[in-house]
Design an enzyme around this catalytic site. Structure first.
Site, PDB file in Angstrom:
ATOM      1  N   TYR A  19      32.784  51.658  37.054  1.00 50.26           N
ATOM      2  CA  TYR A  19      31.407  51.793  37.516  1.00 50.26           C
ATOM      3  C   TYR A  19      31.027  53.255  37.769  1.00 50.26           C
ATOM      4  O   TYR A  19      29.857  53.615  37.703  1.00 50.26           O
ATOM      5  CB  TYR A  19      31.199  51.009  38.823  1.00 50.26           C
ATOM      6  CG  TYR A  19      30.790  49.576  38.621  1.00 50.26           C
ATOM      7  CD1 TYR A  19      31.636  48.687  37.983  1.00 50.26           C
ATOM      8  CD2 TYR A  19      29.562  49.114  39.075  1.00 50.26           C
ATOM      9  CE1 TYR A  19      31.268  47.363  37.804  1.00 50.26           C
ATOM     10  CE2 TYR A  19      29.181  47.793  38.907  1.00 50.26           C
ATOM     11  CZ  TYR A  19      30.040  46.924  38.270  1.00 50.26           C
ATOM     12  OH  TYR A  19      29.665  45.616  38.099  1.00 50.26           O
ATOM     13  N   LYS A  30      44.865  44.419  34.726  1.00 47.53           N
ATOM     14  CA  LYS A  30      45.427  44.168  33.403  1.00 47.53           C
ATOM     15  C   LYS A  30      46.458  45.253  33.095  1.00 47.53           C
ATOM     16  O   LYS A  30      46.267  46.138  32.264  1.00 47.53           O
ATOM     17  CB  LYS A  30      44.326  44.080  32.328  1.00 47.53           C
ATOM     18  CG  LYS A  30      43.828  42.644  32.227  1.00 47.53           C
ATOM     19  CD  LYS A  30      42.985  42.312  31.045  1.00 47.53           C
ATOM     20  CE  LYS A  30      43.643  42.470  29.706  1.00 47.53           C
ATOM     21  NZ  LYS A  30      44.432  41.278  29.274  1.00 47.53           N
ATOM     22  N   ASP A  38      33.616  42.045  39.938  1.00 47.90           N
ATOM     23  CA  ASP A  38      32.251  41.636  39.612  1.00 47.90           C
ATOM     24  C   ASP A  38      32.281  40.316  38.847  1.00 47.90           C
ATOM     25  O   ASP A  38      31.579  39.365  39.175  1.00 47.90           O
ATOM     26  CB  ASP A  38      31.584  42.741  38.779  1.00 47.90           C
ATOM     27  CG  ASP A  38      30.140  42.419  38.452  1.00 47.90           C
ATOM     28  OD1 ASP A  38      29.426  41.954  39.355  1.00 47.90           O
ATOM     29  OD2 ASP A  38      29.735  42.634  37.297  1.00 47.90           O
TER      30      ASP A  38
HETATM   31  C1  IPM Z   1      26.911  42.583  42.002  1.00 55.75           C
HETATM   32  C2  IPM Z   1      25.879  42.900  40.950  1.00 55.75           C
HETATM   33  C3  IPM Z   1      25.820  44.400  40.773  1.00 55.75           C
HETATM   34  C4  IPM Z   1      27.171  44.878  40.265  1.00 55.75           C
HETATM   35  C5  IPM Z   1      24.683  44.899  39.873  1.00 55.75           C
HETATM   36  C6  IPM Z   1      23.333  44.394  40.345  1.00 55.75           C
HETATM   37  C7  IPM Z   1      24.677  46.386  39.755  1.00 55.75           C
HETATM   38  O1  IPM Z   1      26.174  42.232  39.776  1.00 55.75           O
HETATM   39  O2  IPM Z   1      26.751  43.046  43.150  1.00 55.75           O
HETATM   40  O3  IPM Z   1      27.856  41.864  41.705  1.00 55.75           O
HETATM   41  O4  IPM Z   1      27.420  44.871  39.051  1.00 55.75           O
HETATM   42  O5  IPM Z   1      27.975  45.273  41.097  1.00 55.75           O
HETATM   43 MG    MG Z   2      27.826  40.883  39.907  1.00 53.86          MG
END
Ligand code: IPM
Ligand code: MG
Length: 373
Positions: free
Chosen positions: A147, A198, A255
């Site tokens: 991220y 992984k 996620d």
């Molecule tokens: C989450 C959401 C977010 C993420 C998005 C909205 C950026 O999917 O909080 O899980 O990917 O972290």
């Molecule tokens: Mg999410």
């Protein structure tokens, strides 16, 4: 806690986009009830995030709102995003506001419980006996990994065509600090931790496994530690979900796996989350509470969204930020009882039941709180 010595909690409320304002209103009803009973005092400031902030200020998170978030005792956020902003440049998109909040507040540990409410076991898409009684906790690393890793971007190639790049990167410290949160949570629950990566394909996964193993040996030898590859974990979550107690994993796998786990519970509209930073010398800990669900633009403004994930986020706030487990338990019990009475929003309605709206659901929880208290 008596009314006279109830501390004032400074809360920043970020309703965001889509169904956000509607579900936030439900959470505020529950907070008002706590205040009316002298169980809490809130000083709530409202501000904008996501598309709503972009529309007003040209950015999904202003520096002022970030500063307010950093000063607050806790941040309550509903949800961000919507079709309206999908075409914006990457750095103006609603998601960037949320990611910047997480990063700048250093909220590295994201707790996503997946609990099947007894009354909803039959609402799950999985067979009832697989999910009834399910209570797992996914601890997702929230400020690192792919991220935020550098380099990232889309670059032109000399011969035409382009190259898109993101970087998955973790350091020892990043792995250990989220690992500690997960081990400690496991100790308070079933004492079992499953670490997910992984390592068969990724060096960052090898490091993750080694560091978690070393941490377990050094500081948590009493916690039963296992390891699983993320793809296998996805399969196991739908195959035999009750084998898990606490799962700790990186930002991206967390996620995915938390969305997956949410569906075991009947609806993503049911799940709260807590995002926590490190405690400072005074024990103060940055914290943000938000539902796992998104902004559901398709039903926004209709008053039909499920406010329970947002309301349960208030319960998590009472428990983790204010150490008021009794109030958290009370809210969670009220939600359980309302569901047991067959009171449902559209996302969790079952044959023979009538779906009610967002406000009516919040009112039902408040009425139940009144009966329980
Ligand atoms: C989450 C959401 C977010 C993420 C998005 C909205 C950026 O999917 O909080 O899980 O990917 O972290
Ligand atoms: Mg999410």
């Amino acid at each position: 806690m008596s009314a006279t010595n109830t501390p004032v909690r400074n809360i920043l409320a970020l309703a965001g986009d889509g169904i956000g304002p509607e579900v936030m209103a439900g959470a505020r009803k529950v907070m008002s009830w706590l205040e009316s009973k002298g169980r809490a005092k809130f000083n709530v400031t409202d501000s904008l995030v996501g598309g709503a902030s972009y529309d007003a200020h040209g950015t999904p998170l202003t520096d002022e709102t970030l500063a307010q978030a950093q000063k607050a005792d806790a941040v309550l956020l509903a949800c961000i995003g919507g079709y309206k902003w999908d075409q914006l440049d990457y750095d103006k998109r609603p998601e960037r506001g949320l990611l910047r909040l997480r990063k700048e507040m250093q909220l590295f540990a994201n707790l996503r419980p997946a609990i099947v409410q007894p009354a909803l076991a039959s609402a799950s898409t999985l067979k009832e006996d697989l999910v009834s009684g399910l209570d797992i906790m996914i601890v997702r690393e929230l400020t690192g990994g792919v991220y935020f890793g550098e380099p990232r971007g889309i670059f032109d190639l000399p011969g035409g065509g382009r190259r898109g790049i993101n970087t998955q990167v973790y350091t020892t410290d990043e792995i250990k600090r989220v690992g500690r949160v997960a081990f400690e949570l496991a100790r308070k629950r079933g004492n079992r931790l499953c670490s997910v990566e992984k390592a068969n394909v990724m060096e960052s996964g090898v490091l993750w496994r080694e560091e978690i193993t070393a941490l377990g040996k050094a500081e948590f030898p009493d916690v039963e530690l296992s390891h699983m590859y993320a793809d296998n974990c996805a399969m196991q979550i739908v195959r035999r979900p009750k084998q898990f107690d606490v799962i700790v994993t990186d930002n991206l796998f967390g996620d995915l796996l938390s969305d997956l786990a949410s569906m075991l519970t009947g609806s993503i509209g049911m799940l709260p989350s807590a995002s926590l930073g490190a405690a400072d010398a005074n024990g103060r800990q940055a914290a943000l509470y938000e539902p796992v669900h998104g902004s559901a633009p398709d039903i926004a403004g209709q008053g039909i969204a499920n406010p329970l994930a947002m309301i349960l986020s208030v319960a998590m706030m009472m428990r983790y930020s204010f150490n008021q487990g009794a109030e958290a338990d009370l809210i969670e019990k009220a939600v359980r009882n309302v569901l047991a009475a067959g009171i449902r929003t559209g996302d969790i309605v079952e044959p023979g039941q009538k779906a009610i709206g967002t406000d009516a659901m919040a009112d039902a929880v408040v009425a139940e709180l009144g009966k329980l208290a």
